[in-house]
Write a protein that holds these residues in place. Structure first.
Motif, PDB file in Angstrom:
ATOM      1  N   ALA A 155       2.527   6.205  -6.725  1.00  0.00           N
ATOM      2  CA  ALA A 155       1.563   7.031  -7.317  1.00  0.00           C
ATOM      3  C   ALA A 155       2.137   8.738  -7.319  1.00  0.00           C
ATOM      4  O   ALA A 155       1.938   9.567  -8.185  1.00  0.00           O
ATOM      5  CB  ALA A 155       0.384   7.105  -6.763  1.00  0.00           C
ATOM      6  N   HIS A 156       2.669   8.937  -6.252  1.00  0.00           N
ATOM      7  CA  HIS A 156       3.145  10.408  -5.978  1.00  0.00           C
ATOM      8  C   HIS A 156       4.459  10.598  -6.908  1.00  0.00           C
ATOM      9  O   HIS A 156       4.377  11.696  -7.492  1.00  0.00           O
ATOM     10  CB  HIS A 156       3.621  10.350  -4.457  1.00  0.00           C
ATOM     11  CG  HIS A 156       4.223  11.846  -4.144  1.00  0.00           C
ATOM     12  ND1 HIS A 156       5.372  11.883  -3.942  1.00  0.00           N
ATOM     13  CD2 HIS A 156       3.527  13.007  -3.739  1.00  0.00           C
ATOM     14  CE1 HIS A 156       5.645  13.138  -3.811  1.00  0.00           C
ATOM     15  NE2 HIS A 156       4.657  13.790  -3.759  1.00  0.00           N
ATOM     16  N   LYS A 187       3.105  10.729 -10.406  1.00  0.00           N
ATOM     17  CA  LYS A 187       2.263  11.974 -10.718  1.00  0.00           C
ATOM     18  C   LYS A 187       3.027  13.222 -10.664  1.00  0.00           C
ATOM     19  O   LYS A 187       2.786  14.121 -11.329  1.00  0.00           O
ATOM     20  CB  LYS A 187       1.304  12.122  -9.521  1.00  0.00           C
ATOM     21  CG  LYS A 187      -0.051  11.310  -9.863  1.00  0.00           C
ATOM     22  CD  LYS A 187      -0.951  11.323  -8.870  1.00  0.00           C
ATOM     23  CE  LYS A 187      -2.207  10.465  -9.238  1.00  0.00           C
ATOM     24  NZ  LYS A 187      -3.196  10.592  -8.131  1.00  0.00           N
ATOM     25  N   THR A 188       4.346  13.401  -9.895  1.00  0.00           N
ATOM     26  CA  THR A 188       4.950  14.463  -9.754  1.00  0.00           C
ATOM     27  C   THR A 188       5.520  14.626 -11.289  1.00  0.00           C
ATOM     28  O   THR A 188       5.608  16.126 -11.816  1.00  0.00           O
ATOM     29  CB  THR A 188       6.051  14.266  -8.577  1.00  0.00           C
ATOM     30  OG1 THR A 188       5.477  14.083  -7.603  1.00  0.00           O
ATOM     31  CG2 THR A 188       6.923  15.745  -8.619  1.00  0.00           C
ATOM     32  N   ILE A 214       4.485  13.548 -14.147  1.00  0.00           N
ATOM     33  CA  ILE A 214       3.474  14.044 -14.923  1.00  0.00           C
ATOM     34  C   ILE A 214       2.938  15.196 -14.917  1.00  0.00           C
ATOM     35  O   ILE A 214       2.501  16.104 -15.799  1.00  0.00           O
ATOM     36  CB  ILE A 214       2.471  12.856 -14.964  1.00  0.00           C
ATOM     37  CG1 ILE A 214       2.930  11.437 -15.192  1.00  0.00           C
ATOM     38  CG2 ILE A 214       1.039  13.261 -15.295  1.00  0.00           C
ATOM     39  CD1 ILE A 214       2.088  10.302 -14.877  1.00  0.00           C
ATOM     40  N   THR A 215       2.923  15.935 -13.633  1.00  0.00           N
ATOM     41  CA  THR A 215       2.109  16.920 -13.056  1.00  0.00           C
ATOM     42  C   THR A 215       2.876  17.982 -14.124  1.00  0.00           C
ATOM     43  O   THR A 215       2.272  19.158 -14.839  1.00  0.00           O
ATOM     44  CB  THR A 215       2.434  17.383 -11.715  1.00  0.00           C
ATOM     45  OG1 THR A 215       1.608  16.404 -10.966  1.00  0.00           O
ATOM     46  CG2 THR A 215       1.758  18.942 -11.664  1.00  0.00           C
ATOM     47  N   SER A 216       4.362  18.331 -14.199  1.00  0.00           N
ATOM     48  CA  SER A 216       5.046  19.143 -14.752  1.00  0.00           C
ATOM     49  C   SER A 216       4.938  19.029 -16.175  1.00  0.00           C
ATOM     50  O   SER A 216       4.654  19.902 -17.301  1.00  0.00           O
ATOM     51  CB  SER A 216       6.386  19.451 -14.301  1.00  0.00           C
ATOM     52  OG  SER A 216       6.997  18.053 -14.107  1.00  0.00           O
ATOM     53  N   ASP A 236       0.767  -1.121  -0.025  1.00  0.00           N
ATOM     54  CA  ASP A 236      -0.128  -0.054   0.003  1.00  0.00           C
ATOM     55  C   ASP A 236       0.892   1.302  -0.237  1.00  0.00           C
ATOM     56  O   ASP A 236       0.627   2.278  -0.902  1.00  0.00           O
ATOM     57  CB  ASP A 236      -0.832   0.012   1.085  1.00  0.00           C
ATOM     58  CG  ASP A 236      -1.907  -0.970   0.958  1.00  0.00           C
ATOM     59  OD1 ASP A 236      -2.099  -1.557   0.035  1.00  0.00           O
ATOM     60  OD2 ASP A 236      -3.036  -1.044   1.880  1.00  0.00           O
ATOM     61  N   LEU A 266       2.594   1.597  -3.293  1.00  0.00           N
ATOM     62  CA  LEU A 266       1.463   2.151  -4.321  1.00  0.00           C
ATOM     63  C   LEU A 266       1.316   3.710  -4.165  1.00  0.00           C
ATOM     64  O   LEU A 266       1.598   4.470  -4.980  1.00  0.00           O
ATOM     65  CB  LEU A 266       0.208   1.297  -3.989  1.00  0.00           C
ATOM     66  CG  LEU A 266       0.272  -0.001  -4.745  1.00  0.00           C
ATOM     67  CD1 LEU A 266      -1.211  -0.486  -4.417  1.00  0.00           C
ATOM     68  CD2 LEU A 266       0.538   0.281  -6.192  1.00  0.00           C
ATOM     69  N   SER A 267       1.263   4.131  -2.636  1.00  0.00           N
ATOM     70  CA  SER A 267       1.049   5.342  -2.547  1.00  0.00           C
ATOM     71  C   SER A 267       2.151   6.226  -2.934  1.00  0.00           C
ATOM     72  O   SER A 267       2.233   7.275  -3.581  1.00  0.00           O
ATOM     73  CB  SER A 267       0.806   5.523  -0.938  1.00  0.00           C
ATOM     74  OG  SER A 267       0.592   7.017  -0.516  1.00  0.00           O
ATOM     75  N   PHE A 275       8.033  10.854   1.190  1.00  0.00           N
ATOM     76  CA  PHE A 275       7.388  11.789   0.567  1.00  0.00           C
ATOM     77  C   PHE A 275       8.594  13.195   0.627  1.00  0.00           C
ATOM     78  O   PHE A 275       8.392  14.018  -0.009  1.00  0.00           O
ATOM     79  CB  PHE A 275       6.262  12.091   0.863  1.00  0.00           C
ATOM     80  CG  PHE A 275       5.251  11.020   0.690  1.00  0.00           C
ATOM     81  CD1 PHE A 275       5.171  10.493  -0.300  1.00  0.00           C
ATOM     82  CD2 PHE A 275       4.640  10.483   1.757  1.00  0.00           C
ATOM     83  CE1 PHE A 275       4.414   9.317  -0.960  1.00  0.00           C
ATOM     84  CE2 PHE A 275       3.600   9.242   1.696  1.00  0.00           C
ATOM     85  CZ  PHE A 275       3.563   8.682   0.287  1.00  0.00           C
ATOM     86  N   ALA A 276       9.289  13.071   1.332  1.00  0.00           N
ATOM     87  CA  ALA A 276      10.392  13.986   1.818  1.00  0.00           C
ATOM     88  C   ALA A 276      11.603  14.114   0.807  1.00  0.00           C
ATOM     89  O   ALA A 276      12.075  15.037   0.423  1.00  0.00           O
ATOM     90  CB  ALA A 276      10.828  14.160   3.323  1.00  0.00           C
TER      91      ALA A 276
END
Lengths: 762, 121
Positions: A535-536, A539-540, A542-544, A528, A531-532, A708-709
């Motif tokens: 995904a992050h 997505k990072t 992909i966002t830019s 889990d 996956l989290s 995430f950091a």
């Protein structure tokens, strides 16, 4: 010493022996001086008058024997004085008529006066001058006779009383003759009565005489008991019963010698004296009573035999049945004790899955039912034992046990019964523990001394087995020398071990199941989290990428033309971010390959130092705040997969950059640490890895820091480790005291063969 | 206080920061950037923004901690637009009492509209 009466009479001095002889004389005599002072008295006199010698000697006779003050008609003193005066006067013996004289009873026997009748005679002892020197006062107690007469008188009529009086007067006239005759008659009668009593007594009696033990008399019961059919009178015992137990002869002889009565109870005697061919045993209570002749010498033995055979047999039957009953009771108690043990052990084992604790409790239950001490041992791995539980009946030794095995210390397999049980899975039963056995079983001298100190004499080791697999052993030992192991003990111990083994297995299964569940849950959590994070991380970029694309589209759609500068930034960002995405996807694919064991190396001869240098140069472009310094020593060539090794070095240097957020120096050092070993160290001055995470840094999906950091999938080190291990090397994380992290890759690089070198050159 | 409308972008990813700056510049906002919560706290103290676009996951001081500390600074407080790729973005937005939530990747129009909307509050 020989002393004649004349000599004695001449000297007037009673010789000691003679005095004793006098005192022991069967008659009742008193010796008086002419002034009636008592100077000597016989035992018989003392006995019949209930006096002690010291009460009489030296006293005036009438003071010693006054009249009964309660009897006003008493004439004793007067009559005696008259008789004595007559003796003094006539110097001849004087027989007194039948005389009533009451005897005062000693206070000890109740006091008072006892009615007595006497027949006294007073005889003078004359000195050389013919004067009376002494008077011998002799009495016969005829009270019984008189009482009988009186009783008869009471029942007879006056005529009879008269006749008695006449008879008494006759007696007065010729007393001695009459009394003698009466006594003889009485004695004869007595003898006949006794003989009849003897012969017909219900107990066997025999009289034997002299050292030869010659039969003098034997009654009917005796003949019946012994089985003699012939007359034994006059024959010595050894001829009548030649095979008689010598102990019996010895007892008889002792009685003859000592004169002391022998009483023997329940003496078994084999009897077959008429050669019937059927010897039989009788159990007799025996009494050997010595009898003496008139001089007091032991003449023979009167032997009484009470046949107690029937009683003894009956008692034995009762004792035997009692013993059987007690045995049955003991058996029942033991059975109950065992059932209780099994029940309690079962309940204890079922009460908890913590088998170390429950086995300790079961061990406590096992002593003393199955032994004085016991152990539960479990196999750990293949070569070690764990002593899970132990119990000893003695609290002091228990304390020693607790100290020895408190930590459930593992130890190598000992010799002896436990090793055998573990090897072949069968109960080992050692009914006698010899010192040799101990020496074979001991693993060292200390162990031997300890086993000796336990002083057990028997032991039994039974397997703890489930589904035919031995997982350990239960050992019970006996110290009590009164006890021994039986087949029932064995069955019970095996049953106990079976139950314990099942409980242990259940607990182990439960523990394993718990661990598996925890593992599965951890895996789910890791997935889990992954996956989290994934995904992050996806997505990072992909966002830019998408943002820049939309920005350009929006401008184009509104009829504007993006400036070349903006176009360049957008496309560059899209390029970098899509690269990042590709890397992520590659990592995921690598993990997938590793999981499926499909990661294959393509080895070539590579200068590893140069490879590291190239990676460092490339990554230096990505950071301004870090300085990457590469140093190398010696030959750094080796057969490796350059693409995979580059991946490892990139990952390590990237981590060094990532976890040094404030910049700093990153040192890469490549050197041949051993002739066939290359070490690559990459050290940073960054945040390091907290100690609690250090063990897991190479686990897949594991991130020591907040993912995430710092970003990243947490796959890099896991993949790197796999690649290094595929090369036959290892990867280590070191944490210098001054901080930061040092990753060390050790690769085996055998010295290159010439042709390989040529390939490199080619 | 001057007339310009300031937007503070708190974001650790350089590419996204650049994108946000370009978009918001085009809309006429003055854009300040901070690469993490700690830097952002210094910025808000010096030049208070009218709107804060806040990433959640950042090194040093993340979005949640920044928001908590920011709420403790003297009023007025600028509205916060949470911008995140997190799966549980709603919960985080609730936790920091964000005024708006944008998920990564975002539509440029949504971003602009949300910032403008927050400016009006």
């Amino acid at each position: 010493m020989k002393t004649t009466i004349q000599e004695h009479a001449a000297g007037y001095t009673p010789l000691p022996d003679f005095q004793r002889l006098f005192e022991a004389a069967p008659g009742a005599y008193l010796v008086l001086t002419p002034d009636f002072i008592i100077v000597a008295v016989t035992d018989a006199y003392l006995s019949t008058t209930m006096r002690r010698r010291e009460e009489l000697i030296g006293r005036y006779i009438f003071d010693a024997f006054p009249d009964n003050p309660d009897d006003a008609a008493a004439t004793g003193v007067g009559n005696l004085r008259a008789s004595l005066e007559r003796v003094l006067h006539t110097r001849r013996a004087d027989s007194m008529p039948l005389q009533r004289y009451d005897i005062s009873r000693p206070e000890a026997t109740g006091g008072g006066w006892e009615e007595r009748y006497w027949s006294p005679i007073n005889s003078p002892v004359l000195g050389d001058t013919g004067a009376v020197q002494y008077i011998i006062h002799r009495v016969e107690d005829v009270t019984a006779y008189v009482k009988l007469e009186q009783a008869e008188r009471d029942h007879q009529c006056l005529a009879a009383r008269l006749q008695t009086r006449i008879g008494q007067m006759e007696a007065d006239a010729s007393r001695d003759a009459h009394e003698l005759q009466a006594a003889r008659r009485e004695a004869e009668l007595q003898r006949e009565r006794l003989h009849a009593l003897f012969m017909h007594a219900p107990a066997p009696i025999a009289m034997v005489r002299g050292t030869e033990l010659v039969y003098e008399l034997a009654n009917t019961a005796y003949y019946q008991l012994v089985g003699h059919k012939r007359d034994v009178i006059g024959q010595p015992l050894r001829e009548v019963m030649p095979d008689l137990d010598p102990a019996i002869v010895a007892d008889l002889t002792r009685v003859l010698q000592s004169g002391e009565r022998f009483i023997g109870n329940e003496i078994p005697v084999i009897l077959d004296w008429d050669n019937t061919g059927k010897p039989y045993e009788k159990v007799l209570n025996l009494v050997y009573e010595p009898y003496r002749d008139s001089t007091g010498a032991i003449e023979g033995i009167m032997a009484f035999a009470y046949d107690v055979t029937a009683q003894v047999i009956a008692r034995r039957v009762i004792e035997e049945s009692e013993a059987r009953l007690r045995g049955a009771l003991n058996h029942a108690e033991t059975a109950h004790q065992r059932l209780t043990l099994l029940a309690q052990a079962g309940a204890t084992l079922g009460s908890s899955l913590d088998y170390a604790t429950t086995l300790r409790q079961v061990a406590q239950l096992t002593v003393p039912v199955l032994g004085d001490f016991c152990f539960f041992d479990l196999i750990v791995g293949d070569t070690e034992l764990e002593r899970v539980a132990s119990a000893h009946i003695d609290p002091d030794t228990q304390a020693v046990f607790d100290q020895l095995w408190d930590s459930r210390a593992r130890r190598p397999l000992p010799g002896g019964s436990i090793a055998k049980v573990i090897t072949n899975g069968e109960t080992q039963f050692v009914p006698y523990v010899s010192d040799e056995w101990l020496q074979q079983a001991a693993i060292n001298l200390e162990h031997l001394q300890f086993m000796r100190s336990l002083r057990f004499h028997a032991l039994m080791t039974v397997p703890l087995a489930v589904h035919g697999r031995t997982i350990g052993a239960l050992t019970v030992c006996l110290v009590d020398p009164q006890r021994a192991y039986t087949a029932i003990d064995r069955e019970l111990t095996e049953e106990l071990a079976r139950r314990a083994a099942i409980a242990i297995e259940n607990a182990q299964l439960y523990t394993a199941e718990q661990a598996a569940r925890a593992h599965a849950e951890a895996a789910v959590r890791a997935r889990d989290e992954f996956l989290s994070v994934a995904a992050h991380e996806l997505k990072t970029p992909i966002t830019s990428v998408r943002g820049f694309a939309l920005l350009l589209l929006k401008q184009v759609a509104s009829g504007q033309t993006p400036t070349p500068e903006r176009l360049q930034r957008a496309l560059s960002t899209i390029d970098i971010q899509t690269n990042k995405l590709t890397q992520f996807i590659d990592q995921l694919l690598d993990v997938s390959r590793i999981t499926a064991n499909k990661l294959v190396l393509k080895r070539r001869c590579v200068n590893i130092g140069m490879l590291v240098q190239d990676v460092a140069t490339g990554l230096q472009q990505t950071t301004d705040s870090h300085t990457i310094v590469v140093t190398m020593h010696g030959d750094t060539t080796g057969m490796v997969d350059p693409i995979r090794l580059e991946q490892v070095i990139t990952n390590l240097i990237n981590n060094a950059i990532k976890y040094s957020p404030y910049g700093g120096m990153i040192r890469a050092k490549i050197q041949r640490s051993q002739p066939a070993e290359l070490r690559i160290c990459i050290a940073d001055q960054g945040v390091g890895i907290p100690p609690e995470h250090r063990a897991h840094v190479f686990d897949p999906f594991y991130q020591a820091h907040d993912p995430f950091a710092f970003g990243g999938l947490g796959l890099g080190l896991s993949i790197s480790r796999t690649i290094v291990e595929l090369h036959g090397g290892q990867i280590l994380a070191e944490f210098p005291r001054e901080g930061g992290t040092r990753m060390v890759v050790v690769l085996p690089v055998p010295p290159l063969l010439p042709e390989e070198n040529q390939q490199e050159g080619a | 206080m001057d007339d310009c409308l300031r937007v503070l972008v708190v974001e650790d990813d350089a590419a996204i920061t650049e994108l946000l700056k370009l978009v918001l510049d085009d809309e006429g906002f003055v854009v300040e950037v901070a690469e993490n919560g700690a830097v952002a706290l210094e910025v808000v103290a010096q030049t208070p923004p009218h709107v804060i676009v806040l990433d959640w996951m950042m090194p040093m001081l993340d979005g949640i901690d920044f928001a908590a500390l920011y709420q403790q600074t003297p009023r007025p407080h600028a509205p916060i637009i949470l911008l995140t790729a997190a799966r549980d973005a709603d919960e985080i937005a609730d936790e920091i009492q964000a005024d708006a939530l944008l998920r990564k990747p975002f539509e440029i129009d949504d971003l602009v509209n949300t910032v403008k909307l927050c400016m009006c509050r």
